[in-house]
Enzyme design. Structure first.
Site, PDB file in Angstrom:
ATOM      1  N   LYS A 283       0.851  -1.192   0.000  1.00 30.45           N
ATOM      2  CA  LYS A 283       0.000   0.000   0.000  1.00 30.45           C
ATOM      3  C   LYS A 283       0.882   1.235   0.000  1.00 30.45           C
ATOM      4  O   LYS A 283       1.745   1.404   0.865  1.00 30.45           O
ATOM      5  CB  LYS A 283      -0.896  -0.006   1.235  1.00 30.45           C
ATOM      6  CG  LYS A 283      -1.714   1.258   1.440  1.00 30.45           C
ATOM      7  CD  LYS A 283      -2.475   1.215   2.759  1.00 30.45           C
ATOM      8  CE  LYS A 283      -3.156   2.549   3.069  1.00 30.45           C
ATOM      9  NZ  LYS A 283      -3.850   2.527   4.392  1.00 30.45           N
ATOM     10  N   ASP A 288      -2.790  10.447   3.523  1.00 36.41           N
ATOM     11  CA  ASP A 288      -4.182  10.022   3.657  1.00 36.41           C
ATOM     12  C   ASP A 288      -4.949  10.977   4.559  1.00 36.41           C
ATOM     13  O   ASP A 288      -4.822  10.932   5.782  1.00 36.41           O
ATOM     14  CB  ASP A 288      -4.244   8.603   4.228  1.00 36.41           C
ATOM     15  CG  ASP A 288      -5.671   8.107   4.345  1.00 36.41           C
ATOM     16  OD1 ASP A 288      -6.553   8.651   3.647  1.00 36.41           O
ATOM     17  OD2 ASP A 288      -5.906   7.162   5.126  1.00 36.41           O
ATOM     18  N   LYS A 295     -10.480  12.431   8.105  1.00 37.77           N
ATOM     19  CA  LYS A 295     -10.013  12.026   9.425  1.00 37.77           C
ATOM     20  C   LYS A 295     -10.045  13.222  10.387  1.00 37.77           C
ATOM     21  O   LYS A 295     -10.008  14.372   9.955  1.00 37.77           O
ATOM     22  CB  LYS A 295      -8.573  11.522   9.342  1.00 37.77           C
ATOM     23  CG  LYS A 295      -8.364  10.259   8.541  1.00 37.77           C
ATOM     24  CD  LYS A 295      -6.883   9.930   8.476  1.00 37.77           C
ATOM     25  CE  LYS A 295      -6.622   8.647   7.697  1.00 37.77           C
ATOM     26  NZ  LYS A 295      -7.095   7.456   8.423  1.00 37.77           N
ATOM     27  N   ASP A 306       1.589   6.476   5.457  1.00 40.47           N
ATOM     28  CA  ASP A 306       0.620   5.484   5.011  1.00 40.47           C
ATOM     29  C   ASP A 306       1.094   4.751   3.762  1.00 40.47           C
ATOM     30  O   ASP A 306       0.361   3.944   3.203  1.00 40.47           O
ATOM     31  CB  ASP A 306      -0.731   6.165   4.759  1.00 40.47           C
ATOM     32  CG  ASP A 306      -1.904   5.245   5.022  1.00 40.47           C
ATOM     33  OD1 ASP A 306      -1.722   4.217   5.686  1.00 40.47           O
ATOM     34  OD2 ASP A 306      -3.026   5.573   4.563  1.00 40.47           O
ATOM     35  N   ASP A 365     -12.203   6.629   3.511  1.00 37.60           N
ATOM     36  CA  ASP A 365     -11.020   6.432   4.346  1.00 37.60           C
ATOM     37  C   ASP A 365     -10.584   4.969   4.360  1.00 37.60           C
ATOM     38  O   ASP A 365      -9.545   4.641   4.930  1.00 37.60           O
ATOM     39  CB  ASP A 365     -11.295   6.919   5.772  1.00 37.60           C
ATOM     40  CG  ASP A 365     -10.034   7.047   6.601  1.00 37.60           C
ATOM     41  OD1 ASP A 365      -8.948   7.211   6.002  1.00 37.60           O
ATOM     42  OD2 ASP A 365     -10.120   6.974   7.838  1.00 37.60           O
ATOM     43  N   GLU A 367      -9.269   3.372   1.910  1.00 42.62           N
ATOM     44  CA  GLU A 367      -8.726   3.523   0.552  1.00 42.62           C
ATOM     45  C   GLU A 367      -7.580   2.580   0.242  1.00 42.62           C
ATOM     46  O   GLU A 367      -7.342   2.248  -0.923  1.00 42.62           O
ATOM     47  CB  GLU A 367      -8.277   4.978   0.338  1.00 42.62           C
ATOM     48  CG  GLU A 367      -6.885   5.328   0.860  1.00 42.62           C
ATOM     49  CD  GLU A 367      -6.718   5.145   2.358  1.00 42.62           C
ATOM     50  OE1 GLU A 367      -5.607   4.795   2.793  1.00 42.62           O
ATOM     51  OE2 GLU A 367      -7.687   5.360   3.115  1.00 42.62           O
ATOM     52  N   ARG A 369      -7.214  -0.550   0.759  1.00 43.08           N
ATOM     53  CA  ARG A 369      -7.684  -1.810   0.154  1.00 43.08           C
ATOM     54  C   ARG A 369      -8.111  -1.611  -1.294  1.00 43.08           C
ATOM     55  O   ARG A 369      -8.085  -2.554  -2.088  1.00 43.08           O
ATOM     56  CB  ARG A 369      -8.817  -2.381   0.998  1.00 43.08           C
ATOM     57  CG  ARG A 369     -10.056  -1.530   1.076  1.00 43.08           C
ATOM     58  CD  ARG A 369     -10.936  -1.849   2.277  1.00 43.08           C
ATOM     59  NE  ARG A 369     -10.283  -1.468   3.519  1.00 43.08           N
ATOM     60  CZ  ARG A 369     -10.807  -1.701   4.726  1.00 43.08           C
ATOM     61  NH1 ARG A 369     -11.986  -2.309   4.829  1.00 43.08           N
ATOM     62  NH2 ARG A 369     -10.171  -1.326   5.804  1.00 43.08           N
TER      63      ARG A 369
END
Length: 526
Positions: A283, A288, A295, A306, A365, A367, A369
């Site tokens: 990933k 993010d 968030k 991230d 959020d 994201e 995956r």
């Protein structure tokens, strides 16, 4: 580089057609990386500077006492007794005032596989800014232990203060390792590559998002692999991904001015076995915000990390390539920035992944995956992989379950999970296997699409893993590693605050020691 998929895989069903246009963003450069000290392996050395004494017990002093005069030996013996030194791999004791040495640093050393590297990390951390010669007394230790201890020293010397203009200078003086193990220098070649790889992964993760974003991540990777034989790098831009139908990663990236990238780094070493590459998918969310499902502001700055999964797979592959390992491995970095502008994906939108599966967006959020769905589906369809292992800072839930002691491991294939667990024990980057329960199918069911990107109920780490596995064919051996609880943290005796580089050593060991896993529907993980 890879075969194109059948036509049915290239037709998106409901992917957004308007792609974000990247504004010209000046490249501000990168922070000053931590230099690595040169290392020499010798049979004897003269006193002076700092002496590092790795000890399993006080009895080990007799094997390493050649560098201490009788008075200094007596002082060290008394100090160990008075301090009730524990000899654990993170135990340290510093002594000053010995006539021949500026300081003596004692580090604990145990018999477990990862102990020597941990002890070396504690020593390297303690001496990060200490100038002057450093001598490591390693007589009586076997070549593997000596090499691991020395590699740990280099890893422990990492500093995250990339942009601090007033910081104390890095120590650059050489390290002399006194050893009677004839093969120590040769064995250390792997360790030296791991030091470089760990520094790369941490630098990438610690860089701020105005410096590191999908395009600059690609640039940094190209520079890291420059000149290494057997390496081929493929980069898909937003037009390539639109043509291939990668609606997941495009959906995540369409709210940002910085366009996404899908990058594959393939290394095929001489003597690599047949059977398809080992695919490591990471990933790579370079920042993010949560997107429209934004968030809270508290702690959001840590979301520059991230992309730690992508950093880990690239760096592990670099370590393997640097040593000419006889392996066939592909590191896929699924790179995007998740921002909330007027073009961003919304909750309730439907996106179409590379393999034609449709996704209802519950939370923007969730994201990571989405980008990994396209990455693993692309690898599965075009690379004929032996196995696929994805690694991601995926869920806060895994940290709630396991804290910062373990990464979460999910797999349908027991033989694959067993190898990852063994690699974790060997490197100290431990994983704990969690279930892929059949109820996760129901929890991620959608009334409008094939699957939704956020499950019902409290099993957030498990439903996230199930979502990624939904995009891998059942016959392909696959595992997911959730590193959201271990990818960064506060300073301790072996590391500074910031990115940990977790996953580099785990994946390097896993790929190097990999044994073929039978194809077929996995029966484990429930």
């Amino acid at each position: 580089m890879f075969a194109r998929p059948p036509a049915r895989f290239t037709v998106p069903i409901a992917v957004a057609t308007v792609l974000a246009t990247a504004l010209a963003t000046p490249v501000l450069g990168q922070g000053t990386p931590t230099p690595t000290r040169s290392v020499a392996f010798v049979s004897q050395a003269q006193p002076g500077g700092t002496l590092v004494l790795p000890l399993r017990s006080a009895a080990d002093l007799s094997a390493r006492a050649g560098l201490l005069d009788p008075a200094a030996l007596a002082m060290v013996t008394r100090a160990l007794d008075q301090a009730r030194f524990g000899y654990g791999p993170q135990d340290t004791l510093t002594l000053r005032g010995l006539e021949a040495w500026d300081r003596v640093l004692i580090v604990g050393l145990q018999d477990e596989a990862s102990s020597a590297q941990t002890a070396g990390m504690a020593a390297g951390r303690a001496l990060t800014t200490v100038e002057g010669p450093v001598t490591v007394a390693a007589a009586g230790l076997d070549e593997t232990t000596v090499a691991d201890l020395t590699a740990g020293f280099g890893i422990g010397g990492y500093r995250p203060d990339l942009y601090n203009t007033t910081r104390k200078a890095h120590a650059t003086t050489p390290v002399t390792v006194v050893t009677d193990a004839a093969g120590a220098a040769t064995a250390y070649a792997r360790g030296a590559a791991l030091v470089e790889a760990m520094h790369l992964a941490r630098d990438l993760s610690n860089e701020p998002a105005n410096i590191l974003y999908p395009e600059t991540f690609v640039d940094r990777t190209r520079r890291a692999f420059e000149g290494i034989r057997g390496v081929e790098i493929t980069v898909l831009d937003e037009r390539d991904m639109a043509r291939l139908g990668m609606g997941g990663i495009l959906g995540v990236g369409q709210g940002s001015e910085r366009p996404p990238r899908m990058m594959a780094v393939r290394y095929r070493g001489s003597g690599a076995p047949a059977g398809g590459p080992i695919v490591l998918a990471g990933k790579g969310i370079t920042f993010d915000t949560g997107g429209i499902s934004i968030k809270p502001s508290a702690g959001m700055g840590a979301m520059k990390m991230d992309m730690s999964g992508a950093a880990a797979v690239v760096a592990a592959t670099l370590a393997l390539a640097r040593t000419g390992a006889p392996v066939d491995v592909v590191a896929i970095a699924a790179l995007a920035e998740n921002m909330p502008d007027g073009g961003a994906t919304r909750p309730a939108d439907v996106l179409t992944a590379y393999n034609g599966r449709t996704i209802e967006i519950i939370s923007t959020d969730a994201e990571g995956r989405l980008v990994l769905a396209d990455a693993v589906a692309w690898a599965d369809a075009t690379m004929d992989p032996a196995v696929i292992v994805d690694i991601a800072t995926l869920t806060g839930a895994v940290g709630t379950a396991l804290g910062d002691d373990y990464a979460g491991l999910f797999s349908r294939h027991d033989a694959l999970a067993d190898q990852l667990e063994a690699a974790g024990r060997a490197t100290g980057e431990r994983v704990w296997r969690l279930p892929l329960h059949p109820t996760y199918v129901r929890d991620t069911g959608s009334s409008i699409a094939d699957i939704k990107n956020s499950g019902d109920g409290g099993a957030g780490a498990g439903t996230g893993a199930h979502f990624i596995g939904f995009f891998v064919r059942p016959d392909t051996p696959w595992a997911h590693i959730d590193i959201a609880g271990v990818n960064n943290g506060a300073a301790d005796v072996t590391r500074p605050a910031g990115a940990t580089g977790y996953g580099v050593r785990l994946l390097e060991a896993f790929v190097r020691d990999f044994r073929p896993v039978p194809r077929g529907p996995g029966t484990g993980g429930g």
